[in-house]
Design a protein around this motif. Sequence first.
Motif, mmCIF file in Angstrom:
data_model
loop_
_atom_site.group_PDB
_atom_site.id
_atom_site.type_symbol
_atom_site.label_atom_id
_atom_site.label_comp_id
_atom_site.label_asym_id
_atom_site.label_seq_id
_atom_site.Cartn_x
_atom_site.Cartn_y
_atom_site.Cartn_z
ATOM 1 N N GLU A 112 0.909 -1.122 0.065
ATOM 2 C CA GLU A 112 0.042 -0.107 0.012
ATOM 3 C C GLU A 112 0.770 1.132 0.150
ATOM 4 N N GLY A 113 2.164 1.137 0.112
ATOM 5 C CA GLY A 113 3.110 2.295 0.196
ATOM 6 C C GLY A 113 3.508 2.730 1.421
ATOM 7 N N ALA A 114 3.124 2.132 2.346
ATOM 8 C CA ALA A 114 3.056 2.542 3.774
ATOM 9 C C ALA A 114 4.691 2.091 4.296
ATOM 10 N N PHE A 115 5.301 2.805 4.910
ATOM 11 C CA PHE A 115 6.683 2.369 5.754
ATOM 12 C C PHE A 115 6.446 1.153 6.326
ATOM 13 N N HIS A 116 7.703 0.501 5.982
ATOM 14 C CA HIS A 116 7.627 -0.854 7.044
ATOM 15 C C HIS A 116 9.049 -0.851 7.560
ATOM 16 N N SER A 117 10.099 -0.714 6.943
ATOM 17 C CA SER A 117 11.295 -0.920 7.515
ATOM 18 C C SER A 117 12.567 -0.121 6.700
ATOM 19 N N PHE A 118 13.696 -0.264 7.421
ATOM 20 C CA PHE A 118 14.835 0.506 6.731
ATOM 21 C C PHE A 118 16.048 -0.385 7.164
ATOM 22 N N GLY A 119 17.026 -0.245 6.143
ATOM 23 C CA GLY A 119 18.399 -1.057 6.332
ATOM 24 C C GLY A 119 18.513 -2.412 6.497
ATOM 25 N N TYR A 120 19.244 -2.940 7.490
ATOM 26 C CA TYR A 120 19.348 -4.573 7.429
ATOM 27 C C TYR A 120 17.808 -5.099 7.616
ATOM 28 N N THR A 121 17.014 -4.502 8.486
ATOM 29 C CA THR A 121 15.791 -4.887 8.845
ATOM 30 C C THR A 121 14.947 -5.083 7.370
ATOM 31 N N ALA A 122 15.014 -4.126 6.669
ATOM 32 C CA ALA A 122 14.297 -4.136 5.251
ATOM 33 C C ALA A 122 14.845 -5.192 4.487
ATOM 34 N N ASP A 124 16.623 -7.792 5.098
ATOM 35 C CA ASP A 124 16.270 -9.317 5.594
ATOM 36 C C ASP A 124 14.803 -9.694 5.275
ATOM 37 N N TYR A 125 14.013 -8.909 5.773
ATOM 38 C CA TYR A 125 12.649 -9.023 5.832
ATOM 39 C C TYR A 125 12.143 -9.226 4.283
ATOM 40 N N TYR A 126 12.597 -8.439 3.387
ATOM 41 C CA TYR A 126 12.479 -8.690 1.925
ATOM 42 C C TYR A 126 12.962 -9.973 1.540
#
Length: 641
Positions: A112-122, A124-126
């Motif tokens: 939906e275009g909302a912020f989820h995460s940034f950096g290593y967290t983003a 690894d989650y992806y």
Amino acid sequence: MLAVPEMGLQGLYIGSSPERSPVPSPPGSPRTQESCGIAPLTPSQSPKPEVRAAQKASFSVVVAIDFGTTSSGYAFSFASDPEAIHMMRKWEGGDPGVAHQKTPTCLLLTPEGAFHSFGYTARDYYHDLDPEEARDWLYFEKFKMKIHSATDLTLKTQLEAVNGKKMPALEVFAHALRFFKEHALQELREQCPSLPEKDTVRWVLTVPAIWKQPAKQFMREAAYLAGLVSREDAEQLLIALEPEAASVYCRKLRLHQLMDLSSRAPGGGRLGERRSIDSSFRQAREQLRRSRHSRTFLVESGVGELWAEMQAGDRYVVADCGGGTVDLTVHQLEQPHGTLKELYKASGGPYGAVGVDLAFEQLLCRIFGEDFIDTFKRQRPAAWVDLTIAFEARKRTAGPHRAGALNISLPFSFIDFYRKQRGHNVETALRRSSVNFVKWSSQGMLRMSCEAMNELFQPTVSGIIQHIEAVLARPEVQGVKLLFLVGGFAESAVLQQAVQTALGARGLRVVVPHDVGLTILKGAVLFGQDPGVVRVRRSPLTYGVGVLNRFVAGRPPPEKLLVRDCAAEDARFITDPGVRKCGALSLELQPADGCADSAAAPPGRREIRAAMQFGDTEIKVTAVDVSTNRSVRAAIDFLSN
């Protein structure tokens, strides 16, 4: 807001102090019937060093955000102890064997275009998403380079996620900056609970020195959107130039914090085993200790031992080798206060570490076909990210003295997808390709010789060296003694060896700080505490400010009167080659005294006097209503074109 057009060029301004020039009345108003002259922006001599009186800080803490192409991070220091720099806390996740005082510049948004995460967290989650589900998520990486390469940058510029979906670039950058803001403020609250919430932080954002005004303004607009500062408190945000920040930090270093590449014995061990610069300067340091004058200078200016050895007027180059760009700045150290004077305009180009990544991608295209790689990136975006991470880990181990081959893991998704698309396996593709220096290992990996890996570096490394040599050939920078290699890419042994081999023979001392990847970030904090440390800057472009005057026979026709900028120092008119429109000056005028609104103002001349300042990292303008002596809100919009 009333836009004032610009016209043919009146001259070149170079230096650190602003020139004042009148600003004409806006076009279309009754006051344009009166002729209005303009003071030429003439070249100025560098101002003489003055005693820099200490001023009480209007902030409690400086927080610097080093927003890089491949990795980013923040650091801070308190005004009460400005040189005690606190690095951000260790990030969650990370790659084995890689120090992660920064985090990858990766942003993950929900479908939906909302912020989820940034950096290593983003990242690894992806990575862990189901391949089909991942196609709906918006994952952005290395997106800073899009701002550098955009020739028509506006507030509506779009960025493309790895799945092909687009969203406004301003929102993407604002999401990332908001993440750092929240992390930094949370850490500050934990370290200093009594810290006031309002007007307590001066923020610093780093940008490449070669970025032009539209890109700098774009980052400022993203910071406004992220809530770092408000437009009313714009002075709480500083834009720091990356190689300049590195220079500010390097001048504080002690000898044991530096590595002198030229001190390595020929053929003696790996490049990473070079001796500290401390041993090379031991004799000079003893002389320094005997010199009362030098010792006094060291204490008064706060510079490190290396700089205390240098004499007033000594010159050096800082090469910021980052993920996306390479920036060069040439500084001269000034005594007695240790201020810095820029000798030649900042220069550089897209010679960052991502060039090596692109070379690897081109290699894969040669082996498996460009059409397949494009399809795989589009349909299996998460697996493509996995492949780039695997290559990044091996790229960091590359070196000129490495003997063994390197294995690069191919994701199972890549192997399976290729077999389904082509009808044969990847091993067959390798045998059939013309690339004979990449083999298929029995462990299911690409096996690349160290020579082949080093070849991937060569186009990028050659571009860096050629640019450094071109700058060193300029008459303005003759007499340079030192070259500082800084930035994340400067950690590469391949780059270090190539630069030392090419430039060491010229008598240039090539020096690398031990914390080379954090040099810019730490320097940005110091710059935020004392922005006046860089006393003189050189303008990379010629700027003209224009007017709309009453037509007089024999003068240039009105269509000539437009705003332009140009890289040529002798440009005079808008018809000169290379001259183009760059932006618009806006003035927010209040109703005249005794009038309910501006429309009711009596006709006639209303003089607004503006002063433009070119000596900071951004071009700034201030304006005053001459009749009332009141300040007028003024701004230059470089993104309106």
